[in-house]
Design a protein around this motif. Sequence first.
Motif, PDB file in Angstrom:
ATOM      1  N   GLY A  39       0.799  -1.224   0.000  1.00 54.24           N
ATOM      2  CA  GLY A  39       0.000   0.000   0.000  1.00 54.24           C
ATOM      3  C   GLY A  39       0.831   1.273   0.000  1.00 54.24           C
ATOM      4  N   GLU A  40       2.087   1.154   0.406  1.00 55.88           N
ATOM      5  CA  GLU A  40       2.971   2.324   0.429  1.00 55.88           C
ATOM      6  C   GLU A  40       3.651   2.570  -0.922  1.00 55.88           C
ATOM      7  N   TYR A  41       3.649   1.571  -1.789  1.00 57.02           N
ATOM      8  CA  TYR A  41       4.240   1.725  -3.114  1.00 57.02           C
ATOM      9  C   TYR A  41       3.363   2.657  -3.945  1.00 57.02           C
ATOM     10  N   SER A  42       3.992   3.412  -4.827  1.00 60.03           N
ATOM     11  CA  SER A  42       3.215   4.273  -5.732  1.00 60.03           C
ATOM     12  C   SER A  42       3.174   3.640  -7.119  1.00 60.03           C
ATOM     13  N   THR A  43       2.132   3.947  -7.841  1.00 63.84           N
ATOM     14  CA  THR A  43       1.960   3.433  -9.191  1.00 63.84           C
ATOM     15  C   THR A  43       2.120   4.585 -10.165  1.00 63.84           C
ATOM     16  N   LYS A  44       2.980   4.407 -11.129  1.00 59.53           N
ATOM     17  CA  LYS A  44       3.191   5.419 -12.173  1.00 59.53           C
ATOM     18  C   LYS A  44       2.709   4.832 -13.489  1.00 59.53           C
ATOM     19  N   LEU A  45       2.123   5.674 -14.305  1.00 64.04           N
ATOM     20  CA  LEU A  45       1.646   5.259 -15.623  1.00 64.04           C
ATOM     21  C   LEU A  45       2.235   6.186 -16.666  1.00 64.04           C
ATOM     22  N   GLU A  46       2.867   5.578 -17.663  1.00 61.46           N
ATOM     23  CA  GLU A  46       3.395   6.339 -18.795  1.00 61.46           C
ATOM     24  C   GLU A  46       2.704   5.857 -20.062  1.00 61.46           C
ATOM     25  N   LEU A  47       2.283   6.800 -20.891  1.00 64.85           N
ATOM     26  CA  LEU A  47       1.677   6.474 -22.184  1.00 64.85           C
ATOM     27  C   LEU A  47       2.621   6.908 -23.284  1.00 64.85           C
ATOM     28  N   ASN A  48       2.880   6.008 -24.206  1.00 70.54           N
ATOM     29  CA  ASN A  48       3.692   6.324 -25.378  1.00 70.54           C
ATOM     30  C   ASN A  48       2.951   5.828 -26.605  1.00 70.54           C
ATOM     31  N   SER A  49       2.932   6.651 -27.642  1.00 74.19           N
ATOM     32  CA  SER A  49       2.271   6.214 -28.870  1.00 74.19           C
ATOM     33  C   SER A  49       3.274   6.203 -30.011  1.00 74.19           C
ATOM     34  N   ASN A  50       3.078   5.240 -30.898  1.00 68.97           N
ATOM     35  CA  ASN A  50       3.955   5.091 -32.053  1.00 68.97           C
ATOM     36  C   ASN A  50       3.111   4.847 -33.293  1.00 68.97           C
ATOM     37  N   PRO A  51       3.215   5.726 -34.285  1.00 73.07           N
ATOM     38  CA  PRO A  51       2.480   5.469 -35.529  1.00 73.07           C
ATOM     39  C   PRO A  51       3.169   4.381 -36.353  1.00 73.07           C
ATOM     40  N   HIS A  52       2.366   3.622 -37.073  1.00 70.71           N
ATOM     41  CA  HIS A  52       2.864   2.561 -37.933  1.00 70.71           C
ATOM     42  C   HIS A  52       2.212   2.685 -39.303  1.00 70.71           C
ATOM     43  N   LYS A  53       2.556   1.782 -40.203  1.00 69.60           N
ATOM     44  CA  LYS A  53       1.969   1.795 -41.543  1.00 69.60           C
ATOM     45  C   LYS A  53       0.467   1.535 -41.487  1.00 69.60           C
ATOM     46  N   ASN A  54      -0.212   1.902 -42.561  1.00 70.01           N
ATOM     47  CA  ASN A  54      -1.643   1.618 -42.752  1.00 70.01           C
ATOM     48  C   ASN A  54      -2.527   2.250 -41.677  1.00 70.01           C
ATOM     49  N   ASN A  55      -2.176   3.454 -41.226  1.00 72.98           N
ATOM     50  CA  ASN A  55      -2.953   4.191 -40.223  1.00 72.98           C
ATOM     51  C   ASN A  55      -3.071   3.479 -38.877  1.00 72.98           C
ATOM     52  N   LEU A  56      -2.129   2.593 -38.568  1.00 73.65           N
ATOM     53  CA  LEU A  56      -2.116   1.925 -37.272  1.00 73.65           C
ATOM     54  C   LEU A  56      -1.307   2.749 -36.271  1.00 73.65           C
ATOM     55  N   ILE A  57      -1.795   2.769 -35.046  1.00 73.59           N
ATOM     56  CA  ILE A  57      -1.083   3.440 -33.955  1.00 73.59           C
ATOM     57  C   ILE A  57      -1.028   2.464 -32.785  1.00 73.59           C
ATOM     58  N   ALA A  58       0.138   2.362 -32.167  1.00 67.78           N
ATOM     59  CA  ALA A  58       0.308   1.539 -30.969  1.00 67.78           C
ATOM     60  C   ALA A  58       0.444   2.469 -29.770  1.00 67.78           C
ATOM     61  N   ILE A  59      -0.359   2.218 -28.754  1.00 61.72           N
ATOM     62  CA  ILE A  59      -0.228   2.942 -27.490  1.00 61.72           C
ATOM     63  C   ILE A  59       0.319   1.954 -26.471  1.00 61.72           C
ATOM     64  N   ASP A  60       1.466   2.280 -25.912  1.00 61.69           N
ATOM     65  CA  ASP A  60       2.051   1.465 -24.857  1.00 61.69           C
ATOM     66  C   ASP A  60       1.720   2.116 -23.520  1.00 61.69           C
ATOM     67  N   CYS A  61       1.019   1.387 -22.664  1.00 57.96           N
ATOM     68  CA  CYS A  61       0.633   1.843 -21.330  1.00 57.96           C
ATOM     69  C   CYS A  61       1.533   1.117 -20.345  1.00 57.96           C
ATOM     70  N   ASN A  62       2.508   1.829 -19.801  1.00 59.04           N
ATOM     71  CA  ASN A  62       3.521   1.227 -18.947  1.00 59.04           C
ATOM     72  C   ASN A  62       3.243   1.563 -17.485  1.00 59.04           C
ATOM     73  N   PHE A  63       2.867   0.547 -16.715  1.00 57.56           N
ATOM     74  CA  PHE A  63       2.586   0.691 -15.288  1.00 57.56           C
ATOM     75  C   PHE A  63       3.833   0.296 -14.517  1.00 57.56           C
ATOM     76  N   LYS A  64       4.291   1.181 -13.619  1.00 65.52           N
ATOM     77  CA  LYS A  64       5.465   0.894 -12.790  1.00 65.52           C
ATOM     78  C   LYS A  64       5.084   1.024 -11.327  1.00 65.52           C
ATOM     79  N   LEU A  65       5.533   0.066 -10.541  1.00 66.59           N
ATOM     80  CA  LEU A  65       5.333   0.100  -9.096  1.00 66.59           C
ATOM     81  C   LEU A  65       6.643   0.575  -8.489  1.00 66.59           C
TER      82      LEU A  65
END
Length: 147
Positions: A39-65
Amino acid sequence: MSETNNDQKKYEVVAKYIKDISFEIPTPDSFVDAAQNLGEYSTKLELNSNPHKNNLIAIDCNFKLEAPQTIQNKIHAEVCISIIFKLTDPKMTAEEVKKIVLVKIPTDNFEYMKDIITSLFQKTGFTNFNFNKQIDFEELYKQQFAN
């Protein structure tokens, strides 16, 4: 309701998957300390997006304790969940795409991500773990782009 229908015409989620998992529990003492002090640990969230071919986008949701400085026997846990979606409306503005990436997709998929994180922690041995933190992506978006 019409906003949801409009958004659904603008993009389509193609896939959701666990991209990377890292649980580092160096010693039994680290596990016991973490289980008692999770319960004392904190949670951090980082969002990163990367465009790809054919109008595809990847969103990486990185949760860190992250452990506070006061805990000596620390664990490290990080889970990256990737959401791939395709832009289906060629008339979207850059601002619309940015809001879909930073607000709409994370909001619509947050329960899915919370369930994965809770399940992974429980299967790692932290049986009482329940990821119940709420994140208001709309509010974060407004704060970040207020200027």
